[in-house]
Design a protein around this motif. Structure first.
Motif, short mmCIF file in Angstrom:
data_model
loop_
_atom_site.label_atom_id
_atom_site.label_comp_id
_atom_site.label_asym_id
_atom_site.label_seq_id
_atom_site.Cartn_x
_atom_site.Cartn_y
_atom_site.Cartn_z
N SER A 46 76.60 90.78 65.49
CA SER A 46 76.60 89.74 65.30
C SER A 46 75.76 88.77 66.04
O SER A 46 75.83 88.72 67.53
CB SER A 46 77.67 88.97 64.77
N GLY A 93 71.63 89.37 61.00
CA GLY A 93 70.86 88.96 60.09
C GLY A 93 71.13 87.33 59.30
O GLY A 93 70.45 86.50 58.75
N LYS A 94 72.23 87.53 58.72
CA LYS A 94 72.81 86.98 57.30
C LYS A 94 74.36 85.71 58.26
O LYS A 94 75.06 86.21 58.63
CB LYS A 94 73.68 87.32 56.17
N ALA A 95 73.46 84.32 57.96
CA ALA A 95 74.43 82.95 58.30
C ALA A 95 75.65 83.00 56.87
O ALA A 95 75.41 83.60 55.99
CB ALA A 95 73.49 81.83 57.74
N GLN A 96 76.93 82.98 57.89
CA GLN A 96 77.80 83.52 57.40
C GLN A 96 78.38 81.75 56.91
O GLN A 96 78.36 81.62 57.48
CB GLN A 96 79.38 83.71 58.43
N ASP A 97 78.76 81.34 55.62
CA ASP A 97 79.69 80.51 55.74
C ASP A 97 80.93 80.23 56.27
O ASP A 97 81.47 80.25 57.15
CB ASP A 97 80.01 80.22 54.14
N GLU A 105 73.95 74.78 56.26
CA GLU A 105 72.69 74.97 55.51
C GLU A 105 71.65 74.68 56.60
O GLU A 105 70.29 74.78 56.16
CB GLU A 105 73.30 73.78 54.70
N SER A 133 76.07 84.64 62.72
CA SER A 133 75.12 85.74 61.86
C SER A 133 75.37 86.76 61.51
O SER A 133 76.07 86.92 63.39
CB SER A 133 73.51 85.26 61.85
N ARG A 164 70.12 77.83 57.99
CA ARG A 164 69.19 78.38 57.11
C ARG A 164 68.29 77.86 56.23
O ARG A 164 67.02 78.30 55.71
CB ARG A 164 70.32 78.50 55.18
#
Length: 280
Positions: free
Chosen positions: A63, A44-48, A106, A41, A109
């Motif tokens: 991160s 704060g955003k989860a990476q693919d 997923e 992340s 998330r």
């Protein structure tokens, strides 16, 4: 003097910079061990893309990496349902599962932690899958056909959890109970069946004994008929005389070796009967 102080300050600053560089360098990499999968992340955003086993770069400070255990997990989960004949059935299942390592992003998330997966996904889906399996059969069938019940449960649970990135490896029914009223009814039915089977056995045994008696009677009649035909030349009276001798013998009395039989009134020829021929 000032040059010395300046040189010392520069050395200190250089040392700090080196230390910061080392810290940043160490913080810029993450190691994922076997049996693990990571989610990167940034801000704060989860990476693919899941981080699988090995060493991975991650931006320092901004991160974070969440690591998930993707080895086999085991949880015991209770479930309750009504059967087709409206009987209450309670069970406890041991669920062996693992997280799909390619789906951890997923999972991060939508579900978050492993504890959330168990409490919010696996437990309620176990309950619903048990309801599906139990509703297809009576409580008696659920007990006597336990393997079929488990198969229906496994199929329903596997289909429901697959979309959540959870792979079911095996399930075990470690407890299956029903209402006390049904337990009493089952016990009474078993007793009645045992009595019925006992009655059938006794009847069959009596029938076999009667059949044996008939065969023995037939055999005796055939033997008497054959004896009568053998002694026919001497007269049918000899049959009765032989039976009298047999009765005498069975009574335990000492038998004579030779017996002379005849009837003086009709001038019949005396008959010599050698009793040694009928001794055991």
């Amino acid at each position: 003097m000032k040059n010395q102080q300046l040189g010392g300050l520069q050395s200190a600053i250089a040392g700090v910079l080196v230390s910061l560089l080392v810290i940043f360098s160490l913080n810029a990499f993450v190691i994922i061990n076997p049996g693990q999968a990571g989610v990167l992340s940034i801000l704060g955003k989860a990476q693919d893309g899941a981080l699988l086993e090995g060493i991975h770069f991650k931006p320092p400070i901004v991160s974070n990496v969440d690591i998930y255990d993707v080895t086999v997990q085991k949880y015991e989960i209770p479930a309750q349902s009504s059967t087709k004949d409206l009987q209450e059935l309670t069970a406890k299942f041991a669920i062996n599962f693992r997280i799909d390592s390619t789906e951890v992003v997923e999972i991060r998330r939508k579900q978050g932690s492993l504890e959330n997966i168990v409490s919010k996904i696996i437990a309620p889906q176990t309950q619903e899958s048990f309801k599906i399996a139990a509703a297809r059969r009576t409580v008696e069938e659920a007990i006597t056909k336990r393997k079929e019940l488990k198969t229906d449960f496994d199929n329903a649970l596997g289909e429901r959890l697959e979309k959540y990135g959870v792979i079911i490896l095996d399930t075990s029914v470690i407890d299956l109970t029903f209402s006390p009223e049904f337990a009493k009814a089952v016990e009474e039915k078993q007793i009645a069946e045992q009595r019925s089977q006992r009655a059938v056995y006794i009847a069959a045994e009596a029938e076999q004994e009667a059949f044996a008696e008939i065969n023995r009677a037939k055999g005796k009649a055939e033997a008497q008929k054959l004896l009568a035909e053998t002694l026919k030349a001497q007269g049918g009276q000899l049959v009765l005389q032989k039976e009298a001798i047999e009765a005498w013998k069975k009574g335990g009395s000492q038998m004579p070796r030779v017996l002379v039989m005849g009837n003086e009134s009709n001038n019949s020829v005396p008959f010599l009967f050698n009793l040694s021929n009928i001794q055991d």
